[in-house]
Design a protein around this motif. Sequence first.
Motif, mmCIF file in Angstrom:
data_model
loop_
_atom_site.group_PDB
_atom_site.id
_atom_site.type_symbol
_atom_site.label_atom_id
_atom_site.label_comp_id
_atom_site.label_asym_id
_atom_site.label_seq_id
_atom_site.Cartn_x
_atom_site.Cartn_y
_atom_site.Cartn_z
ATOM 1 N N ARG A 41 -40.164 -55.335 -56.103
ATOM 2 C CA ARG A 41 -39.897 -54.135 -55.311
ATOM 3 C C ARG A 41 -41.015 -53.106 -55.408
ATOM 4 N NH1 ARG A 41 -34.663 -50.134 -56.082
ATOM 5 N NH2 ARG A 41 -35.902 -48.226 -55.990
ATOM 6 N N ALA A 42 -41.562 -52.898 -56.595
ATOM 7 C CA ALA A 42 -42.606 -51.870 -56.760
ATOM 8 C C ALA A 42 -43.803 -52.175 -55.870
ATOM 9 C CB ALA A 42 -43.031 -51.775 -58.223
ATOM 10 N N ALA A 43 -44.212 -53.440 -55.826
ATOM 11 C CA ALA A 43 -45.360 -53.815 -54.996
ATOM 12 C C ALA A 43 -45.028 -53.705 -53.518
ATOM 13 C CB ALA A 43 -45.801 -55.234 -55.334
ATOM 14 N N THR A 73 -46.394 -61.722 -54.821
ATOM 15 C CA THR A 73 -46.999 -60.385 -54.760
ATOM 16 C C THR A 73 -46.123 -59.313 -54.135
ATOM 17 O OG1 THR A 73 -48.006 -60.765 -52.587
ATOM 18 C CG2 THR A 73 -49.284 -61.448 -54.541
ATOM 19 N N GLY A 74 -45.049 -59.704 -53.439
ATOM 20 C CA GLY A 74 -44.195 -58.736 -52.794
ATOM 21 C C GLY A 74 -44.706 -58.209 -51.470
ATOM 22 N N VAL A 75 -45.821 -58.738 -50.977
ATOM 23 C CA VAL A 75 -46.438 -58.270 -49.737
ATOM 24 C C VAL A 75 -46.394 -59.406 -48.706
ATOM 25 C CG1 VAL A 75 -48.594 -57.481 -48.673
ATOM 26 C CG2 VAL A 75 -47.948 -56.669 -50.952
ATOM 27 N N PRO A 76 -46.001 -59.129 -47.460
ATOM 28 C CA PRO A 76 -45.962 -60.192 -46.450
ATOM 29 C C PRO A 76 -47.295 -60.930 -46.328
ATOM 30 C CG PRO A 76 -44.882 -58.221 -45.627
ATOM 31 C CD PRO A 76 -45.520 -57.850 -46.927
ATOM 32 N N PHE A 77 -47.208 -62.261 -46.312
ATOM 33 C CA PHE A 77 -48.399 -63.115 -46.275
ATOM 34 C C PHE A 77 -49.337 -62.765 -47.441
ATOM 35 C CE2 PHE A 77 -46.880 -63.276 -41.907
ATOM 36 C CZ PHE A 77 -47.030 -64.615 -41.576
ATOM 37 N N LEU A 87 -56.132 -54.937 -50.104
ATOM 38 C CA LEU A 87 -55.090 -53.928 -49.932
ATOM 39 C C LEU A 87 -55.018 -52.971 -51.116
ATOM 40 C CD1 LEU A 87 -52.227 -56.109 -48.412
ATOM 41 C CD2 LEU A 87 -53.869 -54.660 -47.207
ATOM 42 N N GLY A 88 -55.536 -53.384 -52.255
ATOM 43 C CA GLY A 88 -55.570 -52.506 -53.420
ATOM 44 C C GLY A 88 -54.225 -52.283 -54.075
ATOM 45 N N ILE A 89 -53.325 -53.239 -53.969
ATOM 46 C CA ILE A 89 -51.987 -53.125 -54.563
ATOM 47 C C ILE A 89 -51.940 -53.926 -55.853
ATOM 48 C CG2 ILE A 89 -49.539 -53.682 -54.226
ATOM 49 C CD1 ILE A 89 -49.994 -53.156 -51.226
ATOM 50 N N ARG A 90 -51.574 -53.261 -56.932
ATOM 51 C CA ARG A 90 -51.550 -53.905 -58.251
ATOM 52 C C ARG A 90 -50.300 -53.522 -59.023
ATOM 53 N NH1 ARG A 90 -56.735 -52.192 -57.161
ATOM 54 N NH2 ARG A 90 -58.371 -53.781 -57.210
ATOM 55 N N ALA A 91 -49.192 -53.368 -58.329
ATOM 56 C CA ALA A 91 -47.944 -52.957 -58.965
ATOM 57 C C ALA A 91 -47.372 -54.095 -59.809
ATOM 58 C CB ALA A 91 -46.940 -52.542 -57.896
ATOM 59 N N PRO A 92 -46.563 -53.777 -60.815
ATOM 60 C CA PRO A 92 -45.977 -54.819 -61.660
ATOM 61 C C PRO A 92 -45.014 -55.704 -60.881
ATOM 62 C CG PRO A 92 -45.008 -52.677 -62.152
ATOM 63 C CD PRO A 92 -46.169 -52.423 -61.254
ATOM 64 N N ILE A 93 -45.013 -56.983 -61.233
ATOM 65 C CA ILE A 93 -44.150 -57.974 -60.595
ATOM 66 C C ILE A 93 -43.161 -58.491 -61.644
ATOM 67 C CG2 ILE A 93 -44.045 -60.159 -59.337
ATOM 68 C CD1 ILE A 93 -45.617 -58.010 -57.855
ATOM 69 N N GLY A 94 -41.865 -58.417 -61.322
ATOM 70 C CA GLY A 94 -40.846 -58.927 -62.232
ATOM 71 C C GLY A 94 -40.566 -60.402 -61.986
ATOM 72 N N ARG A 95 -39.365 -60.824 -62.306
ATOM 73 C CA ARG A 95 -38.971 -62.222 -62.121
ATOM 74 C C ARG A 95 -37.534 -62.265 -61.605
ATOM 75 N NH1 ARG A 95 -42.897 -64.736 -65.825
ATOM 76 N NH2 ARG A 95 -42.175 -66.811 -65.268
ATOM 77 N N PRO A 96 -37.224 -63.266 -60.797
ATOM 78 C CA PRO A 96 -35.826 -63.425 -60.361
ATOM 79 C C PRO A 96 -34.951 -63.872 -61.520
ATOM 80 C CG PRO A 96 -37.155 -65.272 -59.619
ATOM 81 C CD PRO A 96 -38.109 -64.303 -60.244
ATOM 82 N N ALA A 97 -33.655 -63.636 -61.379
ATOM 83 C CA ALA A 97 -32.726 -63.990 -62.456
ATOM 84 C C ALA A 97 -32.704 -65.494 -62.697
ATOM 85 C CB ALA A 97 -31.326 -63.482 -62.110
ATOM 86 N N ILE A 105 -42.765 -67.518 -61.111
ATOM 87 C CA ILE A 105 -43.348 -66.276 -60.608
ATOM 88 C C ILE A 105 -44.440 -65.855 -61.582
ATOM 89 C CG2 ILE A 105 -42.930 -63.875 -59.987
ATOM 90 C CD1 ILE A 105 -41.701 -66.010 -58.118
ATOM 91 N N GLU A 106 -45.671 -65.938 -61.123
ATOM 92 C CA GLU A 106 -46.832 -65.605 -61.954
ATOM 93 C C GLU A 106 -47.521 -64.316 -61.502
ATOM 94 O OE1 GLU A 106 -48.549 -69.854 -63.283
ATOM 95 O OE2 GLU A 106 -48.564 -69.539 -61.099
ATOM 96 N N GLY A 107 -47.076 -63.750 -60.391
ATOM 97 C CA GLY A 107 -47.661 -62.518 -59.897
ATOM 98 C C GLY A 107 -49.141 -62.683 -59.593
#
Length: 242
Positions: A41-43, A73-77, A87-97, A105-107
Motif C-alpha cells: 500500500r505505501a508504494a 512493487t505496488g505500481v501498475p506494470f 519513477l523514484g518510488i522506494r517505499a517499503p513492501i510488506g508480504r501477503p498473509a 514477495i521480494e520487493g
Amino acid sequence: MHVDPPATPLIAAARTLAAACADLRFAPPVSHVYNPLDYARAAHEDYLARYGQGRRQVLFLGMNPGPFGMVQTGVPFGEVAVVRDWLGIRAPIGRPALEYPGRPIEGYACRRSEVSGKRLWGLFAGRFGSPERFFAAHFVVNYCPLAFIAGGRNLTPDKLPAAEAGPLFAACDAHLRAVVDALAPDWVIGVGRFARQRAQTVLAGDAVRVGEVLHPSPASPLANRGWAEAAGAQLRALGVWD
C-alpha cells in the motif's frame, strides 16, 4: 489503529477497492491471491500521490498485477528498475498473509524482470524522457488489483468462473468509474483486449473515447516483434499521439 485520511481521490478509490476485494473468496484451482493494494500500500499510494493528481488526457488501463511487476512493487506494470530508478518510488513492501513458495514477495530485491512493464514504461520513457512530462497528460492504472495463482501459475481474471468474476468485476468497475471521474480523461486506452472491453462496458454512453493497444506480454508473438513500434503506431492511428 489510526489510518490517515486519503490524500487524493485516487487513494480513496484504491482503499475502497482494496476493502471490497478483501471480502472476496476464490475456489480451487486458485490457491493464493495477492493484493498489492494491501501489502504494498505505501508504494501504491506514493505512486498515486506523486503522479495521480489533476486532470489527465489519456488513461492507460492494464488488466491485473504481473508476478514480477506490481505484485512486487505496488505500481501498475511495476518493473523493479523502472519503479526504483525512473519513477523514484522506494517505499517499503510488506508480504501477503498467505504466500506461495514459488512466488515469493521480494520487493525491490526481485531479480526477475516484468517484461510487460519494461516495455510499457520503456515506451513512455523513450518518448517523454521524464516522469513529469509523461504524467502531465497520462496516467496508468490496472483494472483488477488482484493476482491469482493456480497450480503454481499466474491465472488472469478473465479465466475466473462467472460466480467469482461477477463480484470482483463489480468492485473493479466501480473503481474504474471513480478513477475516470477523478482524472476526466479524453481517452481510456486498454492495454490488451480484456482491459479495453471492460472500459467499454463501464464507460458505455460516456463522452470519453476508448481504444486499445497491443498487450506487451512476452507471450504475444506480435509484441515480441517490436511492441513499442506497434503500440506507438496504434496510438497515432487513434489520434491519441501525433
